[in-house]
Design an enzyme around this catalytic site. Structure first.
Site, PDB file in Angstrom:
ATOM      1  N   TYR A   4    -100.891   8.055  13.807  1.00  0.00           N
ATOM      2  CA  TYR A   4    -100.443   7.151  12.749  1.00  0.00           C
ATOM      3  C   TYR A   4     -99.061   7.559  12.246  1.00  0.00           C
ATOM      4  O   TYR A   4     -98.206   6.714  11.961  1.00  0.00           O
ATOM      5  CB  TYR A   4    -101.441   7.143  11.591  1.00  0.00           C
ATOM      6  CG  TYR A   4    -102.602   6.196  11.800  1.00  0.00           C
ATOM      7  CD1 TYR A   4    -102.387   4.852  12.088  1.00  0.00           C
ATOM      8  CD2 TYR A   4    -103.919   6.634  11.687  1.00  0.00           C
ATOM      9  CE1 TYR A   4    -103.444   3.978  12.269  1.00  0.00           C
ATOM     10  CE2 TYR A   4    -104.994   5.766  11.865  1.00  0.00           C
ATOM     11  CZ  TYR A   4    -104.738   4.437  12.161  1.00  0.00           C
ATOM     12  OH  TYR A   4    -105.789   3.571  12.350  1.00  0.00           O
ATOM     13  N   HIS A  30    -102.994   0.751  10.016  1.00  0.00           N
ATOM     14  CA  HIS A  30    -103.671   1.865   9.341  1.00  0.00           C
ATOM     15  C   HIS A  30    -104.587   1.383   8.228  1.00  0.00           C
ATOM     16  O   HIS A  30    -105.743   1.813   8.116  1.00  0.00           O
ATOM     17  CB  HIS A  30    -102.631   2.842   8.781  1.00  0.00           C
ATOM     18  CG  HIS A  30    -103.223   4.023   8.090  1.00  0.00           C
ATOM     19  ND1 HIS A  30    -103.617   3.982   6.757  1.00  0.00           N
ATOM     20  CD2 HIS A  30    -103.496   5.272   8.522  1.00  0.00           C
ATOM     21  CE1 HIS A  30    -104.102   5.159   6.416  1.00  0.00           C
ATOM     22  NE2 HIS A  30    -104.043   5.969   7.467  1.00  0.00           N
TER      23      HIS A  30
END
Length: 251
Positions: free
Chosen positions: A28, A41
């Site tokens: 991420y 996310h």
């Protein structure tokens, strides 16, 4: 797209035995601070009550040993170089990760610095109606059930009759999210190579505070080339973005 990232460093990588969330956090971070990365996310792609992030990754591969500390706490010690694979049907995900990892002097794994040694863009295999696959992160399939007022999670094994049906239903949802149409003649069957359930391939992985039961091993697959291709890039089964369901085609 699929890439394999290999890292090197002067010291061994030391991680808790359940490290999926650490690799996920790095990915991420490598996606950058774009609106798309934030969407992936925080939200993801929704299909009815389910949300899909549409990427997966393998376990870390390399020379390692497991050390048990007092009170049963285990750590894994991995000798550099080590590598792992990341896959997604969304090119933007892989391109962002690739661009950002190439820009960085170091990447941090649980506070430990390692340098990118190589980035390999994998050539796609030939996708056929029959294939032999090897999982490089555990495949997970489950159902949430009720017992009175209480909910609990039941994890299936590849030897359960419902396993392939649930994998197919999961794949159809992903296909519709990616291609905006329903796949033609959808079918999927995962066939264990041994007749009886072999618990040596069962893996219990702790993701943050939840234990997840998955399965490693080698299996035969019967499906359409289109669904096999999608599974290759999204991962099979559930919880792909947590590091589950990534596989390679070996035959």
């Amino acid at each position: 797209m699929r890439i394999t990232l290999e890292f090197t460093g002067e010291k061994n990588l030391i991680l808790p035995i359940h490290y999926n969330y650490i690799v996920q956090g790095l990915l991420y971070d490598l996606m950058g601070d774009t609106d798309f990365a934030a969407f992936l996310h925080d939200v993801g792609f929704q299909y009815e009550k389910r949300r899909f992030k549409l990427f997966t990754f393998s376990r870390i591969e390399g020379e390692f040993q497991i050390v048990e500390k007092p009170k049963g706490y285990k750590k894994i010690i991995i000798k550099p170089p080590f590598k792992f694979t990341v896959a997604s049907p969304l090119e933007e995900v892989i391109i962002d990760i690739s661009k950002n990892v190439l820009k960085r002097e170091y990447c941090h794994f649980n506070g430990q610095k390692f340098t990118l040694n190589s980035l390999n863009i994998e050539n796609p295999p030939v996708f056929k109606e029959k294939a032999r696959i090897k999982f490089i992160s555990p495949v997970v399939m489950y159902t949430t059930l009720r017992d009175g007022d209480k909910k609990y999670t039941y994890y299936y094994s590849p030897w359960d009759e419902k396993f392939s049906t649930l994998l197919l239903n999961n794949l159809i949802k992903k296909y519709e999210l990616v291609y905006k149409i329903r796949p033609q003649n959808p079918h999927f069957k995962l066939i264990p190579l041994v007749e009886k359930e072999d618990r040596r391939y069962s893996k219990m992985i702790k993701y943050k505070n939840v234990y997840v039961k998955g399965w490693m091993g080698i299996y035969d697959v019967e499906t359409t080339p289109e669904l096999l291709e999608l599974a290759y890039y999204t991962g099979l089964g559930a919880k792909n973005s947590q590091g589950f369901g990534c596989f390679e085609i070996i035959g």
